[in-house]
Design a protein around this motif. Structure first.
Motif, PDB file in Angstrom:
ATOM      1  N   LYS A 273      52.935  61.828 -23.858  1.00  0.00           N
ATOM      2  CA  LYS A 273      52.156  60.618 -23.437  1.00  0.00           C
ATOM      3  C   LYS A 273      50.596  60.979 -22.972  1.00  0.00           C
ATOM      4  O   LYS A 273      49.867  60.201 -23.279  1.00  0.00           O
ATOM      5  CB  LYS A 273      52.707  60.327 -21.818  1.00  0.00           C
ATOM      6  N   ALA A 276      49.222  60.704 -26.545  1.00  0.00           N
ATOM      7  CA  ALA A 276      48.772  59.515 -26.896  1.00  0.00           C
ATOM      8  C   ALA A 276      47.543  58.904 -26.279  1.00  0.00           C
ATOM      9  O   ALA A 276      46.917  58.024 -26.549  1.00  0.00           O
ATOM     10  CB  ALA A 276      50.176  58.629 -26.539  1.00  0.00           C
ATOM     11  N   LYS A 277      47.565  59.172 -24.792  1.00  0.00           N
ATOM     12  CA  LYS A 277      46.365  58.477 -24.083  1.00  0.00           C
ATOM     13  C   LYS A 277      45.003  59.093 -24.895  1.00  0.00           C
ATOM     14  O   LYS A 277      44.056  58.412 -24.992  1.00  0.00           O
ATOM     15  CB  LYS A 277      46.200  59.123 -22.700  1.00  0.00           C
ATOM     16  N   TYR A 282      48.340  54.991 -25.948  1.00  0.00           N
ATOM     17  CA  TYR A 282      49.483  54.940 -25.027  1.00  0.00           C
ATOM     18  C   TYR A 282      49.408  53.376 -24.314  1.00  0.00           C
ATOM     19  O   TYR A 282      48.784  52.912 -23.888  1.00  0.00           O
ATOM     20  CB  TYR A 282      49.087  55.744 -24.017  1.00  0.00           C
ATOM     21  N   TYR A 296      48.833  57.831 -17.388  1.00  0.00           N
ATOM     22  CA  TYR A 296      48.312  57.904 -18.667  1.00  0.00           C
ATOM     23  C   TYR A 296      47.958  56.607 -19.079  1.00  0.00           C
ATOM     24  O   TYR A 296      47.505  55.987 -20.209  1.00  0.00           O
ATOM     25  CB  TYR A 296      49.606  58.163 -19.623  1.00  0.00           C
ATOM     26  N   HIS A 303      45.770  47.926 -23.646  1.00  0.00           N
ATOM     27  CA  HIS A 303      46.792  48.787 -23.986  1.00  0.00           C
ATOM     28  C   HIS A 303      48.130  48.384 -22.842  1.00  0.00           C
ATOM     29  O   HIS A 303      48.763  49.477 -22.262  1.00  0.00           O
ATOM     30  CB  HIS A 303      46.554  50.189 -23.457  1.00  0.00           C
ATOM     31  N   PHE A 328      52.698  56.181 -28.265  1.00  0.00           N
ATOM     32  CA  PHE A 328      53.761  56.213 -27.298  1.00  0.00           C
ATOM     33  C   PHE A 328      53.578  54.724 -26.665  1.00  0.00           C
ATOM     34  O   PHE A 328      53.044  54.343 -26.018  1.00  0.00           O
ATOM     35  CB  PHE A 328      53.583  57.105 -25.935  1.00  0.00           C
ATOM     36  N   ASP A 330      55.775  52.863 -23.853  1.00  0.00           N
ATOM     37  CA  ASP A 330      56.602  53.489 -22.787  1.00  0.00           C
ATOM     38  C   ASP A 330      57.470  52.287 -22.253  1.00  0.00           C
ATOM     39  O   ASP A 330      57.466  51.028 -22.541  1.00  0.00           O
ATOM     40  CB  ASP A 330      55.506  53.710 -21.578  1.00  0.00           C
TER      41      ASP A 330
END
Length: 546
Positions: A273, A276-277, A282, A296, A303, A328, A330
């Motif tokens: 994560k 990805a940020k 993310y 994150y 996003h 990523f 989530d």
């Protein structure tokens, strides 16, 4: 006068007496000094020898450690654990015995099993040949020319391959689609206790062979394996008998149900994560359920999970532009995937499976239409379902302002492909994806849809109904032909499947051991013991690895 003369005579006698008394003292001091000098010389000589010996031992140990690292690296590539050593050849296939470094040279020998023999008179009866290897090492340093012999016993502890699953491997087991899912260059691991968790129609043995060749992929499952146990006819028109396999099928197939090796390594999701940020890729909630702000979360209005739509799919796919890229997607609360109430899950679609083959239910598709298909590269994590479809990643009429030539060639061509040297499947050109030439460094993979890792904790569905297409394929409406170079990892609530209702997909998975997402390449091993052979070896009836 006589008294003075007598005193002078007495003083001379006293002086002579004093001189006589100092001689033994001088001799004693000289003896002590000589002894000290001798002792100091011996001490220096012993110190010099000790320093030389210590330097010799240190250099030998450092060189032996290099040799052991070399051996571990080799054992962890592909399925080398199973094929090195061969039964009739205990040295590296394709390697010379001796290797040289600036520190000196070393020789490596690898044997299956540990140091102990079941039969003391038979060196082929080493114990624990399945999960242990003994590495014998000889070294000679370059500066001091010191020599030594070492041994190490190592044990396999974790696993990597093209397909790893904590959920279900659900390939269609039928005559019509038995050849539609092909896995190459690595082993398959099904780590679920579910009886139906591992459905693989064919476990190949190698062309022209009844018994599987040692380089063929192995299938390890924690429960039964559903696969073909009998076939009749040619490959293109064969008919199969499918059944659950409860016992190891060796030597007729590399099919290993209820295997101790059916494990899936854990991934550090927070780490990915974070990556990805950094990649501005993310997608998740602003807050972690019951815990507070999500560190994150990217607060730019672009996003949120509401932005994970097929209308935005090209922007999402473009985040995967290099092997270091991480995407990523989530859950709704940034917590692990779980069912919240009834049939509702905390995934971005509130489900773990798609309800439509064309993504109209909101399931993200890595595909736009027949004229716009894109290659992605990097590490993709989706907490929920994902559809991958299409037939030609080079078929792009509108690049949407992005650069899609992410391969080590042009477009979706990845050049200079070196398959693991112990895997020869496929054994020849594999149209349309694998071009094998006389020299492996000029071999290449073609039309690759994704290069890297794909982790899906939901259903990864291969194929679907292309945009604007009707039932029945035509030249403008091709069936999906998806090839991935890397690793596919299915989470505990996920599965991998082929959509044979809306599509007639082909799926090819080529293992790239260089992805190294688990912190190791291929099979991870741990060192059980490592020492010089001049030390005492354990009893009973140990045998040195030379």
């Amino acid at each position: 006068m006589k008294k003075k003369a007598k005193k002078r005579k007495q003083s001379k006698l006293n002086l002579k007496k004093q001189k006589g008394q100092s001689l033994p003292f001088v001799l004693m001091v000289g003896a002590v000094m000589s002894l000290l000098a001798f002792s100091l010389a011996n001490l220096l000589r012993y110190e010099t020898r000790a320093v030389t010996k210590y330097g010799c031992i240190t250099q030998k140990q450092e060189l032996a450690a290099i040799a052991l690292e070399h051996s571990l690296y080799k054992l962890q590539q592909g399925s080398n654990w199973n094929t090195i050593p061969e039964s009739d050849n205990s040295v590296y296939r394709g390697y010379s015995n001796e290797f040289k470094t600036d520190m000196g040279s070393y020789w490596v020998n690898i044997e299956s099993g540990n140091l102990f023999l079941n039969d003391p008179d038979d060196t082929t009866t080493r114990q624990n040949k399945v999960n242990m290897r003994t590495v014998g090492i000889k070294v000679k340093t370059s500066t001091t020319e010191c020599t030594g012999k070492y041994y190490a016993v190592v044990e396999r502890s974790a696993y990597g391959g093209p397909l790893i699953s904590k959920g279900r491997i659900n390939f269609p087991c039928s005559d019509d689609y038995a050849q539609n899912a092909i896995v190459c260059w690595g082993d398959i691991y099904s780590a679920s206790n579910d009886k139906d968790a591992c459905r693989i129609p064919i476990i190949p043995v190698g062309e022209g062979n009844y018994h599987p060749q040692p380089w063929m992929p192995r299938v390890y499952a924690k429960n039964a394996i559903y696969t073909a146990v009998h076939a009749e006819g040619t490959r293109s028109g064969a008919t199969y008998d499918f059944a659950y396999v409860y016992e190891d099928m060796s030597p007729t197939a590399h099919c290993h149900p209820f295997s101790e090796y059916a494990v899936a390594p854990e991934l550090d999701m927070d780490y990915f994560k974070m990556l990805a940020k950094r990649n501005n890729a993310y997608y998740g909630p602003a807050n972690i359920g019951g815990e507070g702000p999500n560190p994150y979360f990217i607060n730019d209005g672009l996003h949120d999970l509401n932005d994970v739509t097929n209308a935005n799919s090209v922007t999402i796919m473009a985040k995967l532009s290099s092997l270091s890229s991480v995407l990523f997607i989530d859950t709704t609360d940034a917590l692990p995937v779980r069912r919240t109430t009834g049939s509702v899950w905390n995934t971005y679609t509130t489900r773990v499976t798609p309800t439509a083959g064309d993504g109209s239910d909101g399931t993200l598709r890595f595909y736009l239409d027949q004229d716009n298909q894109y290659m992605t590269t990097g590490m993709c994590f989706v907490m929920g379902p994902l559809i991958i479809m299409g037939s030609d990643p080079d078929d792009i009429s509108n690049k949407r302002g992005y650069t899609w030539s992410h391969g080590r060639g042009s477009g979706s061509v990845i050049e200079s492909i070196w398959p693991p040297d112990n895997y020869y499947y496929p054994q020849h050109d594999f149209s349309p994806h694998y071009t094998k030439t006389g020299s492996l460094n000029s071999s290449k993979l073609n039309k690759i849809k994704h290069h890297g890792l794909i982790y899906v904790n939901g259903e990864l569905r291969i194929g679907g109904e292309p945009t604007g297409c009707t039932t029945g394929r035509s030249w403008d409406c091709e069936a999906s032909d998806v090839a991935i170079y890397g690793t596919v990892y299915i989470g505990e609530h996920g599965q991998i499947s082929l959509d044979t209702t809306n599509d007639e997909p082909m799926f090819y998975l080529f293992y790239d051991s260089g992805i190294n997402v688990f912190g190791f390449t291929g099979t991870s091993v741990k060192i059980m013991s490592f020492n010089e052979i001049t030390f005492l070896l354990p009893e009973t009836d140990p045998v040195t690895p030379f």
